[in-house]
Design a protein around this motif. Structure first.
Motif, PDB file in Angstrom:
ATOM      1  N   ASP A   1      31.989  34.033  49.525  1.00 49.56           N
ATOM      2  CA  ASP A   1      32.916  33.474  48.536  1.00 49.56           C
ATOM      3  C   ASP A   1      33.793  34.611  48.015  1.00 49.56           C
ATOM      4  O   ASP A   1      33.284  35.666  47.624  1.00 49.56           O
ATOM      5  CB  ASP A   1      32.132  32.836  47.390  1.00 49.56           C
ATOM      6  CG  ASP A   1      33.049  32.124  46.400  1.00 49.56           C
ATOM      7  OD1 ASP A   1      34.226  31.885  46.750  1.00 49.56           O
ATOM      8  OD2 ASP A   1      32.601  31.795  45.281  1.00 49.56           O
ATOM      9  N   ILE A   2      35.120  34.385  48.030  1.00 48.08           N
ATOM     10  CA  ILE A   2      36.074  35.389  47.550  1.00 48.08           C
ATOM     11  C   ILE A   2      36.929  34.743  46.465  1.00 48.08           C
ATOM     12  O   ILE A   2      37.977  34.159  46.752  1.00 48.08           O
ATOM     13  CB  ILE A   2      36.948  35.926  48.686  1.00 48.08           C
ATOM     14  CG1 ILE A   2      36.067  36.469  49.817  1.00 48.08           C
ATOM     15  CG2 ILE A   2      37.898  37.019  48.184  1.00 48.08           C
ATOM     16  CD1 ILE A   2      36.849  36.920  51.025  1.00 48.08           C
ATOM     17  N   PRO A   3      36.480  34.816  45.207  1.00 47.30           N
ATOM     18  CA  PRO A   3      37.298  34.289  44.111  1.00 47.30           C
ATOM     19  C   PRO A   3      38.180  35.388  43.526  1.00 47.30           C
ATOM     20  O   PRO A   3      37.893  36.582  43.646  1.00 47.30           O
ATOM     21  CB  PRO A   3      36.245  33.837  43.095  1.00 47.30           C
ATOM     22  CG  PRO A   3      35.107  34.804  43.298  1.00 47.30           C
ATOM     23  CD  PRO A   3      35.130  35.195  44.769  1.00 47.30           C
ATOM     24  N   GLY A   4      39.265  34.975  42.886  1.00 48.96           N
ATOM     25  CA  GLY A   4      40.149  35.934  42.245  1.00 48.96           C
ATOM     26  C   GLY A   4      41.019  35.256  41.209  1.00 48.96           C
ATOM     27  O   GLY A   4      41.209  34.028  41.234  1.00 48.96           O
ATOM     28  N   ASN A   5      41.543  36.043  40.298  1.00 53.31           N
ATOM     29  CA  ASN A   5      42.437  35.503  39.271  1.00 53.31           C
ATOM     30  C   ASN A   5      43.385  36.629  38.853  1.00 53.31           C
ATOM     31  O   ASN A   5      43.114  37.369  37.901  1.00 53.31           O
ATOM     32  CB  ASN A   5      41.649  34.977  38.072  1.00 53.31           C
ATOM     33  CG  ASN A   5      42.516  34.183  37.121  1.00 53.31           C
ATOM     34  OD1 ASN A   5      43.731  34.077  37.302  1.00 53.31           O
ATOM     35  ND2 ASN A   5      41.910  33.619  36.093  1.00 53.31           N
ATOM     36  N   VAL A   6      44.478  36.763  39.569  1.00 51.97           N
ATOM     37  CA  VAL A   6      45.415  37.869  39.377  1.00 51.97           C
ATOM     38  C   VAL A   6      46.669  37.361  38.674  1.00 51.97           C
ATOM     39  O   VAL A   6      47.174  36.277  38.969  1.00 51.97           O
ATOM     40  CB  VAL A   6      45.770  38.519  40.727  1.00 51.97           C
ATOM     41  CG1 VAL A   6      46.868  39.568  40.551  1.00 51.97           C
ATOM     42  CG2 VAL A   6      44.531  39.164  41.343  1.00 51.97           C
ATOM     43  N   LYS A   7      47.170  38.166  37.758  1.00 49.60           N
ATOM     44  CA  LYS A   7      48.393  37.824  37.019  1.00 49.60           C
ATOM     45  C   LYS A   7      49.435  38.895  37.262  1.00 49.60           C
ATOM     46  O   LYS A   7      49.155  40.091  37.191  1.00 49.60           O
ATOM     47  CB  LYS A   7      48.096  37.688  35.525  1.00 49.60           C
ATOM     48  CG  LYS A   7      49.319  37.315  34.691  1.00 49.60           C
ATOM     49  CD  LYS A   7      48.931  37.014  33.249  1.00 49.60           C
ATOM     50  CE  LYS A   7      48.469  38.241  32.520  1.00 49.60           C
ATOM     51  NZ  LYS A   7      48.240  37.985  31.078  1.00 49.60           N
ATOM     52  N   ASN A   8      50.671  38.468  37.559  1.00 54.31           N
ATOM     53  CA  ASN A   8      51.779  39.383  37.785  1.00 54.31           C
ATOM     54  C   ASN A   8      52.837  39.129  36.714  1.00 54.31           C
ATOM     55  O   ASN A   8      53.419  38.036  36.649  1.00 54.31           O
ATOM     56  CB  ASN A   8      52.363  39.170  39.181  1.00 54.31           C
ATOM     57  CG  ASN A   8      53.400  40.219  39.544  1.00 54.31           C
ATOM     58  OD1 ASN A   8      54.321  40.486  38.791  1.00 54.31           O
ATOM     59  ND2 ASN A   8      53.258  40.806  40.717  1.00 54.31           N
ATOM     60  N   VAL A   9      53.069  40.137  35.892  1.00 55.18           N
ATOM     61  CA  VAL A   9      54.071  40.033  34.830  1.00 55.18           C
ATOM     62  C   VAL A   9      55.255  40.915  35.206  1.00 55.18           C
ATOM     63  O   VAL A   9      55.093  42.115  35.451  1.00 55.18           O
ATOM     64  CB  VAL A   9      53.504  40.459  33.466  1.00 55.18           C
ATOM     65  CG1 VAL A   9      54.591  40.418  32.392  1.00 55.18           C
ATOM     66  CG2 VAL A   9      52.340  39.569  33.075  1.00 55.18           C
TER      67      VAL A   9
END
Length: 802
Positions: free
Chosen positions: A327-335
């Motif tokens: 399982d490869i979860p992620g939560n990336v934000k680009n501002v």
């Protein structure tokens, strides 16, 4: 699926009767079995290896089908004294049971320490490159993504990987093709700690058993294996400090018994990077020149994880079944924030202030079921692999704000938001059979089916500045579906004729693609059948000089996002990207001749011709000044590459590896009426120094240089980087600590010029590449032993773990 499993178990119980057989068992002085121990069968003089095998989990072994004669058995295993036993004379019907063989421990104790065979940092053979990661000081504290740019001839730009200047690279992990591409693939590689990697192979001309996709070749990432009975594990932690910091940590837990093995791990990477982008766009329309000077900064942050668990069951000495779930979860934000200064007010304003926030939560779940049956000890085997990628969820909720000014006076703003929700399901099944037909002929054959199902729901909403409410923009809201089915079969033959090794293979692939824009009704169906031959001739003049001539034909299919005809990627209100539902695949013929002298020095010359080149390009709208990123098929690309390498232990504590490639690109054709016929030379150089110092210190100093190169309409300026790391081992090599610096002189900035009729587009991108790295790994439990490579046993060793 059921049919493939039935076929596997049908083959698993086909009887095999040998003309002669030798049986035995190996144990140590404590009467414990020595599993997976390599054994060589030598002629009576001990000068020639006739066959090879390994012991099973109980320390037992069998050797079959030997010619009549006198033979010796040689057992050579790390941590034990080499042992040679005389079998004596055998005939075609001999059945010999050897007395138990007891191995005596060498002076090196194996309890609670790690024993590692020394390997060169880089190995060059038959035009391919192997980079040994295990033991490298730079493996500690870095991700697999960090290592990509340090591979000889490999360049990574904006999520696109190229080898020797050619894009279209497929990435495999433990011989399994990764189904993701672009930034999604980069996220997977960032989630993997380099300390878990054994080696990375760069295959420029893969044989027919590999997928034909990837016109530049394949990068195969090989992870470390469980290699001895008992409990073992490792823990790692690192911190990279640049403009922002990146922390990474994880743990692996493994247990191997006689009949089974269990493995698990988790690794978490907290992303924190910064990019500063300066763009200058000059446009001329009706004799009026307008210049756009844009500067923006991007801050990307968020966690990415890699979690896996699996097991292998050694049913008996001939059958193994395994399963792995990842399982490869992620939560990336680009501002992103920026300003665009315009030299005139032909658009009604001369300054644009913009900012955006793009969130990207995702979850990729992957399940693999595999099985292997060994028919004999000479390499006859049947292997099954079934892969399910589901659920694959990728979501991009984004907001954009555009504030306009004319000579300092604020104008009404334009604000909007969009969401792109992607659901992907993939099923792959593969069956491979290997057999040595005669003494000098080997056969590989197999079949594979791949099935992809993607659904993209894109919604664009505009903000009403008066009411503060968002309303759906039906012109750009779209639901897009993509289906493909690839059915393949291959056969590959290898034959040794004295000093000449011949290899010939043929792969057949039938591709069916269906796309549909539900909103607009635009549909696309395509079906094509292609043959992909491979061939090579190797000549070993003696044990020092080897020459090889090779050929392969390969394909690159458009990514599913490339087909979507709607706006998908916004820079700001003046730039966006769209797909093309009528793209064709690109085909490449690769030719290469190479020479290798004792694995120390050598070179190669390669030529490739690609047709229907999949190429991104830009168009401008003269009236709105909008820059539109598009993708299409260019007529052809020819690439010439001349490579040399040198790798040697200069002195016993210093290993030097140097490689360099000079190439020439020639594009021909036009897109949207724009002529892109151009040619230009380029080059690449890589150097690596590994130095073993006293008292457990080891240092690595590396660097690379990329000369200016041409990619379609883009010309990228030269760049280079130097990297340094030093490692110290403690607690009998169980604890390894490393400190280092990536891009020491901060020279990895990306500068490009995009030439378009009526427009010049300059980009100067400064990335967060100079980083101070400190990391540590700790190995606990039973000893981990890296065995020397034994020919004909590589596949057997792969059964031991994932």
């Amino acid at each position: 699926m059921k049919k493939l499993f039935s076929l596997f178990f049908l083959f698993s119980y086909i009887p095999f009767t040998a003309q002669n057989i030798i049986e035995g068992q190996i144990s140590d002085t404590k009467a414990e079995a020595v599993p997976f121990c390599p054994i060589a069968v030598l002629n009576a003089t001990g000068s020639t290896i006739s066959k090879g095998t390994v012991t099973n989990e109980d320390g037992k072994f069998t050797v079959e089908n030997l010619k009549a004669g006198y033979y010796l058995l040689k057992i050579s295993y790390v941590g034990y004294i080499d042992t040679v036993i005389s079998i004596g004379a055998i005939d075609s019907f001999s059945k010999i049971k050897i007395a138990p063989i007891i191995l005596k421990s060498s002076s090196v104790k194996l309890n609670e320490i790690a024993v590692t065979a020394m390997k060169k940092p880089m190995e060059f053979k038959n035009g391919n490159v192997t980079v040994n990661i295990d033991g490298s000081p730079m493996a500690i504290g870095n991700s697999v993504y960090d290592l990509l740019m340090r591979l000889p001839g490999v360049i990574v730009t904006n999520g696109v990987i190229s080898i020797q200047g050619k894009s279209g690279v497929r990435v495999m992990i433990d011989d399994r093709v990764q189904q993701l591409s672009g930034e999604a693939l980069m996220a997977v590689l960032k989630s993997m700690s380099a300390s878990h990697i054994s080696k990375i192979e760069i295959l420029k001309n893969p044989p027919a058993k590999y997928d034909a996709a990837g016109n530049a070749g394949i990068i195969n990432i090989i992870t470390k294996k469980i290699s001895i009975t008992g409990f073992s594990g490792s823990a790692n932690f690192s911190n990279q400090q640049g403009f922002y910091d990146i922390m990474m940590g994880g743990v692996t837990l493994n247990y191997k018994a006689k009949k089974c093995a269990f493995f698990s791990g988790i690794n978490i990477n907290t992303e924190g990077t910064n990019r500063v982008n300066k763009k200058t766009r000059v446009m001329t329309n009706n004799g009026v020149t307008t210049t756009f000077n844009e500067i923006s900064s991007n801050h990307e942050s968020g966690p990415v994880a890699n979690i896996f668990v699996g097991a292998d069951w050694y049913v008996n000495s001939k059958n193994t079944i395994g399963i792995r779930v990842e399982d490869i979860p992620g939560n990336v934000k680009n501002v992103r924030t920026g300003t665009d200064q315009i030299t005139d007010n032909s658009l009604g304003y001369n300054q644009l202030n913009f900012n955006s926030e793009i969130k990207n939560p995702w979850n990729y779940v992957y399940t693999n079921v595999n099985a292997e049956h060994l028919f004999d000890t000479v390499g006859t085997k049947l292997k099954f692999n079934g892969d399910v990628y589901s659920p694959y969820n990728d979501i991009y909720p984004s907001t954009y704000q555009n504030n306009f000014f004319n000579s300092g006076v604020a104008l009404p703003s334009t604000n909007f938001r969009n969401t792109n929700t992607i659901h992907l399901n993939t099923f792959i099944a593969r069956l491979d059979f290997e057999k040595k037909i005669f003494k000098t002929i080997s056969l590989e054959t197999g079949v594979k089916g791949s099935f992809n199902n993607m659904n993209s729901i894109y919604k664009l909403e505009n903000l009403n500045n008066t009411t503060g409410q968002y309303t759906t923009d039906t012109n750009y809201t779209n639901t897009f579906t993509y289906r493909d089915q690839i059915l393949a079969g291959y056969v590959n033959l290898q034959k040794q004729v004295k000093k000449v090794a011949l290899q010939a293979g043929l792969r057949a692939e039938n591709t069916s693609i269906q796309t549909l824009s539900i909103t607009s009704g635009i549909a696309y169906k395509r079906q094509y059948f292609n043959l992909f031959p491979t061939a090579s001739v190797s000549y070993s003049k003696n044990d020092k000089h080897t020459f090889q001539l090779s050929f392969s034909r390969r394909i690159d299919r458009p990514d599913y996002n490339n087909f979507n005809p709607y706006r998908q990627f916004y820079g700001n209100i003046l730039s966006y990207g769209i797909g093309n539902p009528f793209l064709y695949p690109q085909f490449t013929n690769n030719y290469e001749i190479s020479h290798n002298y004792k694995g120390i020095v050598g070179g190669s010359f390669a030529y490739s011709r690609t047709t229907n080149v999949i190429m991104g390009y830009n168009l401008q709208n003269d009236s709105t000044k909008i820059n539109e990123g598009k993708i299409g098929n260019l007529h052809s690309l020819e690439t010439y590459a001349l490579s040399v390498f040198f790798s040697k232990d200069v002195i016993k504590w210093w290993t030097l590896s140097v490689s360099a490639t000079g190439y020439y690109f020639k594009y021909a054709g036009s897109l949207d009426g724009i002529d892109y016929t151009r040619g230009a030379p380029s080059g690449y150089g890589n150097i690596s120094n590994t130095i073993n110092l006293p008292k457990g210190f080891k240092t690595e100093i590396s660097g690379f240089y990329i000369a200016p190169w041409l990619s379609g309409s883009n010309e990228t300026k030269s760049r280079w980087a130097a990297n340094f790391a030093v490692k110290k081992s403690f607690l009998k090599d169980k604890l390894n600590v490393s400190i280092g610096v990536n891009d020491l002189f901060f020279t990895m900035g990306l500068r490009t010029i995009n030439y378009i009729p009526g427009q010049t587009f300059n980009v100067n991108l400064t990335m967060d590449t100079r980083r101070f790295v400190v990391g540590a790994t700790y190995n606990f439990g039973k000893v981990k032993v890296e065995q020397r490579d034994i020919k004909n046993n590589d596949e057997d060793k792969k059964r031991l773990g994932h």
